[in-house]
Each structure stands twice: as C-alpha cells, then as structure tokens.
Design a protein around this motif. Structure first.
Motif, PDB file in Angstrom:
ATOM      1  N   PHE A  73       4.471  -0.855  -6.509  1.00  0.00           N
ATOM      2  CA  PHE A  73       4.004   0.459  -6.043  1.00  0.00           C
ATOM      3  C   PHE A  73       3.526   0.392  -4.602  1.00  0.00           C
ATOM      4  O   PHE A  73       3.011   1.366  -4.061  1.00  0.00           O
TER       5      PHE A  73
ATOM      6  N   GLY B 109      -5.081  -3.952   4.527  1.00  0.00           N
ATOM      7  CA  GLY B 109      -3.813  -3.589   5.150  1.00  0.00           C
ATOM      8  C   GLY B 109      -2.687  -4.385   4.506  1.00  0.00           C
ATOM      9  O   GLY B 109      -2.724  -4.680   3.312  1.00  0.00           O
TER      10      GLY B 109
ATOM     11  N   GLY C 208      -0.459  -7.430   3.302  1.00  0.00           N
ATOM     12  CA  GLY C 208      -0.617  -8.848   2.987  1.00  0.00           C
ATOM     13  C   GLY C 208      -1.735  -9.171   2.017  1.00  0.00           C
ATOM     14  O   GLY C 208      -2.616  -8.347   1.749  1.00  0.00           O
TER      15      GLY C 208
ATOM     16  N   SER D 276     -10.015  -7.963   0.190  1.00  0.00           N
ATOM     17  CA  SER D 276      -9.411  -7.400  -1.019  1.00  0.00           C
ATOM     18  C   SER D 276      -8.299  -8.331  -1.505  1.00  0.00           C
ATOM     19  O   SER D 276      -7.446  -8.748  -0.727  1.00  0.00           O
TER      20      SER D 276
ATOM     21  N   SER E 232      -8.187  -6.170  -6.844  1.00  0.00           N
ATOM     22  CA  SER E 232      -7.213  -5.131  -7.194  1.00  0.00           C
ATOM     23  C   SER E 232      -6.801  -5.330  -8.647  1.00  0.00           C
ATOM     24  O   SER E 232      -5.921  -6.122  -8.946  1.00  0.00           O
TER      25      SER E 232
ATOM     26  N   HIS F  87      -6.125  -2.742 -11.365  1.00  0.00           N
ATOM     27  CA  HIS F  87      -5.038  -1.800 -11.736  1.00  0.00           C
ATOM     28  C   HIS F  87      -4.708  -1.706 -13.223  1.00  0.00           C
ATOM     29  O   HIS F  87      -4.158  -0.698 -13.657  1.00  0.00           O
TER      30      HIS F  87
ATOM     31  N   THR G 285      -5.593   1.451  -8.729  1.00  0.00           N
ATOM     32  CA  THR G 285      -4.640   2.472  -8.291  1.00  0.00           C
ATOM     33  C   THR G 285      -4.084   3.175  -9.523  1.00  0.00           C
ATOM     34  O   THR G 285      -3.534   2.536 -10.415  1.00  0.00           O
TER      35      THR G 285
ATOM     36  N   ASN H 231      -0.443   6.562  -3.780  1.00  0.00           N
ATOM     37  CA  ASN H 231       0.057   7.200  -2.572  1.00  0.00           C
ATOM     38  C   ASN H 231       1.571   7.005  -2.533  1.00  0.00           C
ATOM     39  O   ASN H 231       2.032   5.864  -2.474  1.00  0.00           O
TER      40      ASN H 231
HETATM   41  N1  SAH Z   1      -3.141  -7.593  -0.982  1.00  0.00           N
HETATM   42  C1  SAH Z   1      -4.465  -7.162  -1.153  1.00  0.00           C
HETATM   43  C2  SAH Z   1      -4.969  -6.261  -0.043  1.00  0.00           C
HETATM   44  C3  SAH Z   1      -4.056  -5.222   0.512  1.00  0.00           C
HETATM   45  S1  SAH Z   1      -3.624  -3.847  -0.510  1.00  0.00           S
HETATM   46  C4  SAH Z   1      -4.644  -6.477  -2.487  1.00  0.00           C
HETATM   47  O1  SAH Z   1      -3.651  -6.193  -3.145  1.00  0.00           O
HETATM   48  O2  SAH Z   1      -5.790  -6.289  -2.878  1.00  0.00           O
HETATM   49  C5  SAH Z   1      -5.113  -2.880  -0.597  1.00  0.00           C
HETATM   50  C6  SAH Z   1      -5.192  -1.969  -1.813  1.00  0.00           C
HETATM   51  O3  SAH Z   1      -4.264  -0.877  -1.716  1.00  0.00           O
HETATM   52  C7  SAH Z   1      -4.873  -2.687  -3.123  1.00  0.00           C
HETATM   53  O4  SAH Z   1      -5.801  -2.370  -4.117  1.00  0.00           O
HETATM   54  C8  SAH Z   1      -3.507  -2.137  -3.440  1.00  0.00           C
HETATM   55  O5  SAH Z   1      -3.190  -2.248  -4.793  1.00  0.00           O
HETATM   56  C9  SAH Z   1      -3.609  -0.702  -2.959  1.00  0.00           C
HETATM   57  N2  SAH Z   1      -2.312  -0.054  -2.772  1.00  0.00           N
HETATM   58  C10 SAH Z   1      -1.164  -0.593  -2.308  1.00  0.00           C
HETATM   59  N3  SAH Z   1      -0.180   0.339  -2.280  1.00  0.00           N
HETATM   60  C11 SAH Z   1      -0.712   1.489  -2.744  1.00  0.00           C
HETATM   61  C12 SAH Z   1      -0.202   2.803  -2.956  1.00  0.00           C
HETATM   62  N4  SAH Z   1       1.054   3.087  -2.677  1.00  0.00           N
HETATM   63  N5  SAH Z   1      -1.039   3.731  -3.432  1.00  0.00           N
HETATM   64  C13 SAH Z   1      -2.334   3.437  -3.703  1.00  0.00           C
HETATM   65  N6  SAH Z   1      -2.876   2.222  -3.532  1.00  0.00           N
HETATM   66  C14 SAH Z   1      -2.074   1.242  -3.065  1.00  0.00           C
END
Ligand code: SAH
Ligand code: SF4
Length: 360
Positions: free
Chosen positions: A122, A171, A173, A203, A226, A228, A270, A302
C-alpha cells in the motif's frame, strides 16, 4: 573526479569530525563552532554568506570543502501549507521530504533510503523497490534544505514559527535498515542543529534485532511502530517483513522497549478497508497491545494507485471509539496535503516519468 567525490561534505560532519577537520587545516578550534553555527543553526547554503568569518578562511573553505551537493528540484504545497520537497542527490538519485504544518508547529518528515525493500503493497516507496541507503549528510541535509526554505519565508503564510521543531523518519525507506547513518544523522540533528531528542521519532516496520540494538544505546529514542494489523496472515500481506519478524515477537520487544527506556511508543495503523478496519480488528488490536505504554495513530490510507481503499470516515471513527473505550490514547492522523500527493514516494515516482522544472 569532481568536488563531490573529493571534498568533505560538511552537512554530514559531527562536532568532533568538524573539529578534527579544522585542526587538520591548522585553524583555531573556535572556527569549528563558528562554522557549525552557520551550517546547522542558520542553515546557510553558501560560505560567502558567513559574514563573521574572515575572507581568507572563507576562501579556504571554498577551496577545500563543500557545504552540500544536494538541491531542491521540485516543491509542492497543499492548501494547509504542508510542502513536499523533491531533492536531487549527487549521484542523480532523488528523495522526498515533507514539512508538515500542524497547529502552527513545523515538523520535518525525512527519508532514510532511496526506495525501500520491505515492500508494503500500500506504500508508494515500497512499490518502487530499493535503490540505496542514504548517507548521514543526505539525511541531515533534507532538514537543512527545508529549514532554509522556512528562513526564506516559504511558510510565513501558514505559521509565525521560524524553526522546524520536530523530525519524524516517516519518509521513504526503513530507517532501521540504515541504522548507523540514521543514528549519526540524529546525533547531528540533536547536538548541532539543536532539535531535542524527544522531538525526533524513528518509524519502523518492525526490524526486531535493530529495535533490540536501539534499546542498548545510551540515548532513549522515540519509536513509532507501523503495526497495521495484529492478525499474522493479514500482517504478512500488509508488511511482508512480518514473515521474518512476527507481530507477536514485535509486540513483545515493543513492550520491553517501553519498559527499558521509559518511553511511550506510537503504534501507526494505516486503515485499509476490508483488511484491518472492522470493529473486530479494533477489538483484536486493543487486546494485543493491552498494558503497553503507547499511543495509537490511525492513518486513513492515502491512495497511491494500489488495490487498497480507505474505509469511510464513520468506520474509522468507530474503530477509534473501540480503542478509546479500552483506555488507549488514540488519534486520527490528518492526511496533510492529500490534494498534493502526500503519501511518501509519490512525487519521486511521478518525477521519474516527467522531467520537472526547478522551483526553488
Ligand atoms: N518504513 C518506515 C517509515 C516510513 S513509512 C515504516 O514503515 O514505519 C511511514 C508511515 O507511513 C508508515 O506507518 C507507513 O505504513 C505509512 N504509509 C505508507 N504508505 C501509506 C499510504 N499510502 N497511506 C497511508 N499510510 C501510509
Ligand atoms: Fe518501506 Fe515503510 Fe513503505 Fe513499508 S511502509 S515499504 S517499510 S517505507
């Protein structure tokens, strides 16, 4: 060989490294402090702007060092002021970072890698694959380029704050898969830029051995997990690293993290319609995290062109209610800048297809 390959890049230098560099040029030690103030506190981009340095010293710097080889190649601002920056690195790769305006406070969201190999389906970054780790200079400079934009008045319409006060590694990575560079960048952001350690959040998708290592560090870092889903097979699909580091083990290590560090963790969640957003999912989550000193942050998906969908607002509110009733502090993250592609990785993917003009 060009300058980027031969000259020291100062935005990646810790205080002791900067002091050693200055000493190697046979300059007085106070020069290091002066330079540090300009580069990290004032986010200066040119030696010639460092007005209290002697002309001779500025000349020496010009010849022997680079502040940074990185540049902003695109910015996109949404109606609430939240601004995405696309930054070109010295090897032509690019990364995104975002300045979020929230209740007049400025938060920098930075990338730790070009792409990501965890592969969450996602996530725009996950869908784009992995290129390479970022260096400490490349991480710190995302912050400095954004602070320079703040200094230039880019956010004056939205806030009277002239400093970015918080940093989140949310961001592109997986920060814990670029551990040493991320920790070194945090040292610079904390000691030289002056951002409080409690205002810097890492994160992670759940790299258990690195969370354990983080626990052994002398400093207590703020962690966001994260999550989920707490259902093993659902999480296997949503966060594929779960096949290696299972959610049960992740929750155990998170519990230990809060106990060892005394810090509250944030669980990011998410919301994906039909996967993890039902009332039963909320009840399972409340049960699984019971007794962990935490805060839950619900994020509406998103859209990034994947098969997923965000649940209706009412479903998110009902989910929140279950957790609140169970006694958890739970917030719903606003989708800052959704009108301008807020999800991480999107700007970069788009830019790979269309050549973009320089904005700043
Ligand atoms: N890799 C790390 C940090 C970057 S992502 C991580 O996964 O925690 C930061 C956050 O944004 C994470 O919780 C991730 O799951 C969320 N995220 C990524 N893509 C998303 C999307 N399309 N919609 C909502 N949240 C999203
Ligand atoms: Fe990587 Fe995080 Fe995106 Fe998953 S959500 S692919 S871990 S950046």
């Amino acid at each position: 060989m060009n300058d980027t390959q031969t000259k020291p890049i100062l935005v990646g230098y810790t205080r002791p490294e900067l002091e050693a560099l200055i000493a190697s040029w046979e300059e007085k030690p106070f020069r290091a402090r002066q330079l540090e103030k300009w580069i990290f506190e004032k986010a200066a981009r040119r030696f010639e702007d460092m007005s209290d340095l002697s002309k001779l010293f500025r000349q020496k710097l010009q010849e022997n060092a680079l502040i940074s080889p990185h540049e902003v190649i695109q910015t996109t601002t949404s109606s609430d002021g939240t601004t995405k920056f696309l930054i070109r690195l010295s090897d032509g790769q690019s990364v995104e970072c975002v300045t979020i305006v929230q209740e007049r406070r400025l938060t920098a969201c930075v990338s730790s890698q070009v792409g990501c190999n965890v592969g969450c389906p996602f996530c725009a970054t996950g869908l784009s694959g992995f290129r390479r780790n970022l260096t400490p200079a490349e991480i710190v400079d995302q912050f400095l380029l954004m602070q320079a934009a703040v200094n230039a008045g880019a956010f004056s319409e939205y806030t009277d704050n002239d400093r970015i006060s918080n940093i989140v590694f949310m961001g592109m990575g997986e920060p814990l898969l670029n551990y040493d560079a991320v920790l070194k960048s945090i040292e610079i952001l904390n000691r030289q830029v002056g951002i409080g350690i409690r205002r810097i959040t890492i994160s992670t998708s759940g790299v258990i051995p690195r969370i354990e290592r983080l626990m052994q560090e002398p400093r207590d870092y703020s962690l966001a997990i994260s999550l989920h889903s707490v259902n093993p097979s659902v999480r296997d699909e949503l966060v594929p690293i779960n096949k290696k580091y299972t959610v049960d083990e992740l929750l155990k290590v998170t519990r230990r993290y809060t106990e060892t560090t005394g810090r509250r963790v944030t669980f990011e969640y998410t919301m994906l319609e039909g996967y993890n957003s039902s009332l039963q999912d909320a009840e399972a989550l409340a049960k699984a995290i019971k007794g962990i000193h935490c805060h839950v942050n619900l994020i509406a998906y998103n859209p990034v062109g994947s098969k997923f969908q965000a649940p209706p607002r009412a479903e998110i509110l009902a989910f929140q209610n279950v957790l609140a009733q169970a006694g958890f502090p739970v917030t719903i993250r606003q989708n800052h800048g959704q009108d301008d592609m807020a999800a991480c990785g999107q700007l970069r993917i788009q830019s790979a297809e269309i050549p973009l003009p320089t904005v700043i």
